[in-house]
Write an enzyme that holds these catalytic residues in place. Structure first.
Site, PDB file in Angstrom:
ATOM      1  N   ASP A  34      30.484  46.099  41.081  1.00  0.00           N
ATOM      2  CA  ASP A  34      31.494  46.818  41.866  1.00  0.00           C
ATOM      3  C   ASP A  34      31.936  48.099  41.167  1.00  0.00           C
ATOM      4  O   ASP A  34      33.035  48.606  41.424  1.00  0.00           O
ATOM      5  CB  ASP A  34      32.719  45.920  42.096  1.00  0.00           C
ATOM      6  CG  ASP A  34      32.718  45.322  43.499  1.00  0.00           C
ATOM      7  OD1 ASP A  34      31.742  45.559  44.227  1.00  0.00           O
ATOM      8  OD2 ASP A  34      33.676  44.622  43.860  1.00  0.00           O
ATOM      9  N   ASP A  57      40.073  32.209  41.792  1.00  0.00           N
ATOM     10  CA  ASP A  57      39.569  30.996  41.148  1.00  0.00           C
ATOM     11  C   ASP A  57      40.524  29.825  41.346  1.00  0.00           C
ATOM     12  O   ASP A  57      40.111  28.704  41.677  1.00  0.00           O
ATOM     13  CB  ASP A  57      39.329  31.258  39.661  1.00  0.00           C
ATOM     14  CG  ASP A  57      40.488  31.988  38.999  1.00  0.00           C
ATOM     15  OD1 ASP A  57      41.527  32.191  39.665  1.00  0.00           O
ATOM     16  OD2 ASP A  57      40.360  32.350  37.823  1.00  0.00           O
TER      17      ASP A  57
END
Length: 694
Positions: free
Chosen positions: A272, A425
């Site tokens: 990214d 997460d």
């Protein structure tokens, strides 16, 4: 005989040690010389010996030169001290300007908390001025008895003027009205403090039981022995990264060397990066390993939304992902060992309810500076105690975002990666647990990684780690109530994500300084001394080499409570900084013995045409505009450097002011705690902990 070391003492006394040695020469042409006598220096300098009559004049002249020399040294020291004193304000002002430029024109992060601290500081300075004036006037009364906190008013004939009357009225007002809310708030914080301490004690006892009984996830036999007939499942390995030039090479290299059949796993490098030069470096590294026969692909998103969650979600949408059964995730600074998949994947066999296998982190730079040592204490307790105990007894813990293997079916049934928080997460772990999936933690499988070496990087990381869970708690609360998972609310969110930063900041940074100016509500010694030291002792147990740092660890944890409290509030009430992701700065340590890797990388000078020559001719990198290398470089005004942290500095002044007030009441333990805690805030506020940047 070897020459001895002669030390120069600042007070000008020639201190002699040992017994003078007299050597008599048989040759009559030589004189009797005292080796350590008064003429030794003259002989060493090549000056002939003088008679006693002339020696006096020469000794006086030498004494004058010695005085001039010492005066010159003193003048040099004073000049250096003056230069440091002159340069210190400009250095502090430069750091303030850098901090203001980093925050921008608008209100920075935590401006409301900073204003609250400034108000407390102003009130404490005013109260200290009043107390000092009263002490100077002789209006000093003994510290109140905690068992009898009632205020004793002197007789009328003892009152000395209207100022004395006003001071007595203030003392009566604070005893009747200010003391009660402070005592109520302190009792609430003490209750939370005790509950959280009991939780930590129970975790340590459970960890000791695990060690004693040797409880851990085990494999039945060796599934990879010859003739076992083990069928290797298809494994997808993902490496998400964003502008991480320092670590991309070592992470890709470590993952490409995993011991697993080449036709049974695929590596996705999910880049990214917004810098085209870093993109080309990563593409060149991927191409190098691809030419060596490794199944590795490079992916770059045009629309970079959702941070890491959006990156992972985009990668999982590829058509070929349906051919894989498991996915292993490694952040850009993680370096798994070659047998990582062999130690984790077999745990899924015969356990269809298992959704996640999490490995432990191991830090290559844990001894780099004091900041990394203190982080190592916290993270060792997190892995060794919290995650291991929760994995053994609850089959649930928060996914660490990396160094773990997911069953792809568990990800899909739990809704996949969502972009609603910065702790994707923890989000997927909570939803998978609500869907009935189980987790196991492998404490003996370690993956190398880094901890932040600068306080700025660590501060931003901790802000994300404490604002994200509170934001997630707002979103998941209805689902948790529906699933009747009360342990998630109490243990996972409230006790360890909300209560800890709340009472740490409120009790030790607000209530304790206030009780110095309102001594009727004084905190007991066991709250500020005995229990915190015991809890710090328990935290250090998983890393016994860190015992010398128990006092700095205690002070630093209280110092970090400001950042954690501010992050907790911003996440709970969904303020602006609750959805902010800043990539943690990496140094590029490849191993504990190879600390010069980052320096070697900085010496590399690879240009864009050279990178393009390393890639295949049909690579899309050829289409990148080469003129970027030829255009003029824009000067970097915002160079990375040490900063000033205003909230920490304001709190240091508040605590030092309260420590000065505690001297008037002769409160020994309270004074030393406030003094050292104030110095700790001062060091952090001036960015003197961690990596120092010139």
């Amino acid at each position: 005989m070897a020459p001895g070391l002669r030390l120069a003492y600042p007070w000008g006394r020639d201190v002699r040690r040992g017994t003078p040695v007299v050597v008599t020469m048989e040759n009559p042409n030589y004189s009797v010389v005292e080796i350590d006598g008064p003429e030794a220096e003259a002989l060493r300098a090549g000056v002939p010996p003088m008679d006693k009559g002339r020696g006096r004049g020469r000794s006086a002249k030498q004494f004058t030169w010695v005085l001039l020399l010492r005066a010159h040294r003193a003048a040099g020291c004073l000049a250096s001290l003056a230069a440091v004193t002159w340069a210190l304000p400009s250095a502090v002002a430069k750091r303030f300007r850098r901090a203001a430029a980093a925050e921008g024109v608008g209100r920075g992060r935590g401006w409301l908390l900073y204003r609250f601290i400034k108000v407390l500081l102003a009130l404490s300075l005013l109260a200290l001025t009043v107390e000092l004036a009263a002490y100077w006037k002789g209006w000093h009364f003994q510290r109140p008895n905690l068992t009898m906190p009632e205020f004793h008013v002197p007789e009328v004939e003892d009152i000395q003027g209207w100022l004395h009357t006003a001071y007595l009225a203030w003392m009566s007002f604070r005893a009747d009205y200010i003391r009660r809310p402070i005592e109520f708030l302190s009792k609430v914080c003490i209750l939370l403090f005790v509950v959280q301490s009991l939780d930590r004690l129970v975790l340590c006892i459970a960890c000791f039981w695990i060690k004693l009984k040797k409880i851990k996830p085990r494999l039945e036999g060796d599934p990879f022995r010859e003739g076992s007939g083990y069928l290797h499942p298809m494994v997808l390995v993902q490496i998400p990264m964003c502008n991480e030039k320092e670590v991309y090479e070592q992470s890709i290299s470590a993952v490409c060397q995993l011991d697993w059949p080449r036709d049974k796993f695929l590596i996705q490098v999910l880049d990214d990066s917004s810098d085209e030069s870093i993109q080309m470096l990563i593409k060149a590294e991927v191409s190098k390993w691809n030419q060596q026969g490794v199944n590795i692909v490079y992916r770059h998103r045009v629309l970079r939304t959702g941070y890491k969650a959006g990156n992972l979600n985009s990668a999982m949408s590829c058509d070929y992902v349906k051919n894989f059964e498991f996915v292993a995730i490694f952040d850009a600074d993680f370096q798994p060992s070659t047998d990582f998949l062999k130690k984790t994947i077999p745990h899924f066999d015969g356990n269809p309810e298992l959704g996640l296998v999490q490995a432990r982190w191991s830090f290559v730079n844990k001894d780099e500076n004091l900041l990394t040592r203190l982080q190592n204490i916290n993270l060792c307790f997190h892995f060794e105690v919290e995650q291991q105990v929760n994995g053994v007894f609850l089959n649930f813990f928060g996914f660490n975002g990396t160094a773990g293997v997911w069953r792809i079916q568990a990800l899909e049934e739990s809704g996949g990666w969502l972009e609603r928080t910065t702790v994707e997460d923890m989000d997927i772990a909570v939803r998978a647990h609500l869907n009935g999936w189980k987790f196991i933690f492998l404490n003996d499988v370690k993956v190398l990684c880094e901890v932040p070496e600068s306080y700025e990087a660590y501060r931003k990381q901790q802000h994300r780690w404490h604002s994200g869970p509170m934001h997630l708690f707002r979103l998941c609360f209805p689902d948790i109530i529906t699933a009747k998972k009360a342990n998630l609310i109490l243990l996972f969110f409230l006790l360890r994500k909300l209560i800890l930063p709340f009472y740490s900041f409120t009790l030790f940074c607000v209530i304790l300084p206030l009780t110095m100016f309102v001594p009727e509500a004084e905190l007991p010694v066991w709250v500020i001394c005995y229990v915190p030291i015991c809890m710090s002792f328990l935290n250090i147990l998983p890393s016994p080499r860190s015992f010398p740092f128990i006092v700095p660890y205690l002070l630093f944890e209280n110092t970090m409570s400001v950042t954690k409290f501010n992050a907790m509030v911003s996440g709970l009430f969904k303020l602006g900084s609750s959805y902010e992701w800043v990539v943690t700065k990496k140094s590029g340590r490849s191993s504990e013995l190879d600390l010069l890797t980052s320096e070697e990388k900085n010496r590399k000078c690879t240009t864009l045409p050279q990178l393009q020559n390393q890639l295949p001719e049909n690579s899309e990198l050829v289409e990148i505009n080469v003129r970027k290398e030829q255009r003029e470089k824009v000067p970097n005004d915002a160079k990375r450097g040490n900063k000033i942290y205003k909230k920490e500095l304001a709190l240091s002044l508040l605590l030092l002011t309260a420590a000065t007030r505690s001297l008037l009441s002769a409160q020994g333990i309270h004074f030393y705690f406030l003094l050292f805690q104030g110095m700790s805030f001062l060091a952090v506020g001036l960015d003197l902990i961690g990596e120092q940047i010139s």
